[in-house]
Enzyme design. Sequence first.
Site, short mmCIF file in Angstrom:
data_model
loop_
_atom_site.label_atom_id
_atom_site.label_comp_id
_atom_site.label_asym_id
_atom_site.label_seq_id
_atom_site.Cartn_x
_atom_site.Cartn_y
_atom_site.Cartn_z
N HIS A 91 4.93 5.56 11.51
CA HIS A 91 4.48 5.51 10.11
C HIS A 91 3.52 6.70 9.97
O HIS A 91 2.30 6.55 9.94
CB HIS A 91 3.79 4.18 9.85
CG HIS A 91 3.52 3.86 8.42
ND1 HIS A 91 3.67 4.76 7.39
CD2 HIS A 91 3.09 2.70 7.83
CE1 HIS A 91 3.35 4.18 6.25
NE2 HIS A 91 2.99 2.93 6.48
N LYS A 126 26.65 -3.89 -3.07
CA LYS A 126 28.11 -3.75 -3.27
C LYS A 126 28.75 -3.08 -2.07
O LYS A 126 29.93 -2.73 -2.10
CB LYS A 126 28.39 -2.91 -4.52
CG LYS A 126 27.86 -3.49 -5.81
CD LYS A 126 28.31 -2.59 -6.97
CE LYS A 126 27.23 -2.47 -8.01
NZ LYS A 126 27.43 -1.32 -8.89
N ARG A 162 0.80 -1.22 0.00
CA ARG A 162 0.00 0.00 0.00
C ARG A 162 0.84 1.28 0.00
O ARG A 162 0.54 2.21 -0.75
CB ARG A 162 -0.93 0.06 1.23
CG ARG A 162 -2.24 -0.64 1.06
CD ARG A 162 -2.65 -1.25 2.37
NE ARG A 162 -1.68 -2.28 2.71
CZ ARG A 162 -1.80 -3.54 2.29
NH1 ARG A 162 -2.83 -3.90 1.62
NH2 ARG A 162 -0.85 -4.42 2.57
N THR A 163 1.83 1.35 0.87
CA THR A 163 2.53 2.63 1.01
C THR A 163 3.23 2.99 -0.30
O THR A 163 3.07 4.09 -0.84
CB THR A 163 3.54 2.56 2.18
OG1 THR A 163 2.84 2.13 3.34
CG2 THR A 163 4.18 3.91 2.43
N ARG A 182 11.32 3.64 3.56
CA ARG A 182 10.91 2.65 4.58
C ARG A 182 12.16 1.88 4.98
O ARG A 182 12.90 1.39 4.12
CB ARG A 182 9.85 1.69 4.06
CG ARG A 182 9.57 0.56 5.04
CD ARG A 182 8.36 -0.24 4.68
NE ARG A 182 7.15 0.51 4.91
CZ ARG A 182 5.91 -0.01 4.80
NH1 ARG A 182 5.76 -1.27 4.47
NH2 ARG A 182 4.85 0.73 5.03
N1 CP Z 1 -0.25 0.03 5.74
C1 CP Z 1 0.93 -0.23 5.19
O1 CP Z 1 1.96 0.38 5.52
O2 CP Z 1 0.91 -1.22 4.24
P1 CP Z 1 2.15 -1.75 3.43
O3 CP Z 1 3.09 -2.41 4.43
O4 CP Z 1 1.59 -2.72 2.43
O5 CP Z 1 2.84 -0.57 2.78
#
Ligand code: CP
Length: 312
Positions: free
Chosen positions: A137, A88, A59-60, A109
């Site tokens: 998040h 590397k 999703r993100t 992330r």
């Molecule tokens: N909600 C969320 O962060 O989903 P993903 O881990 O799929 O990005």
Amino acid sequence: MAKNRFFNRNVVSIRDFDRDDFSYLFDVTDKIQTLKSKERGEIAKGLILGYIFYEYSTRTRLSFESAMSSIGGRSLGISDVDSSSIMKGESYADTIKTISLYSDVVLIRHPSDGSSRYACEISQKPVINGGSGSEEHPTQAMLDIYTIFKEKKKIDGLSIGIVGDLKYGRTVYSLIYALSNYNVDIHLVSPAVLRIRSESIYDISHKVNMQQHLELSDDLLQKLDIIYVTRIQRERFPDLQEYKKIQGLYTIDENILKKSKPNVSILHPLPRVDEISPSIDNTVNALYFKQAAYGKELRAALLSILLHENPF
Ligand code: CP
């Protein structure tokens, strides 16, 4: 529209934003959905979202890409670290610096707490935290409270249950800090080993009413306007046997809905494993896919106001 409160800012922690910021972001998110696609497609023309995902995402990453595309921008990035020069031996710092050379905003992330804050010291462009360890998040919390606001027409006065892995679930931390800007009752439901970290209790307990529970009891279900369900974060669990003991402990199904307020809303940042039965997906209470859809719109709004002082 009111003065842009987001232009050129880093989005690292939800704690850097307040209620007025959220109101402004919600207004922009509403506004962007009313624009004709031609007008919307001019906002980020010629601009690039750069990203790197050291952890899995559906999703993100995809909602940010889709959001950027919908406002006329493009995305480039690394979704599979194994295909990059990190293999590397290139450092995190050099990787972030390089992505920032090729883009106008950088989405990250990473499994370590503090990774996005550190990236801000290196990146020449605004940084968006797309999930840092079990810490935060922030854009998930922004879309979570936007979803609550859209569905309930308010946030103040609601009773919100947050259920599951409250220790390792980073969305939980961003959400409770975001909610601490409102007049809400927060009910934290988890097994003792997955209780929320004590420093966060300390940070917000003077701002909101907050209670901890071991069970999603019938009495509690009668109070809740929102049940925000989280996945047990298996990948952050030190002991697989301990994980198996609590897997499936709070499954939300028809039985739970029967005992809840008729208009209770079920939210989940997704992905789910077995904490919500697919049998309730088509009920009016199940908001988690709508929540994921709002994610694209809110992130399109966020990118617009980070990248442009006057996007409209
Ligand atoms: N909600 C969320 O962060 O989903 P993903 O881990 O799929 O990005």
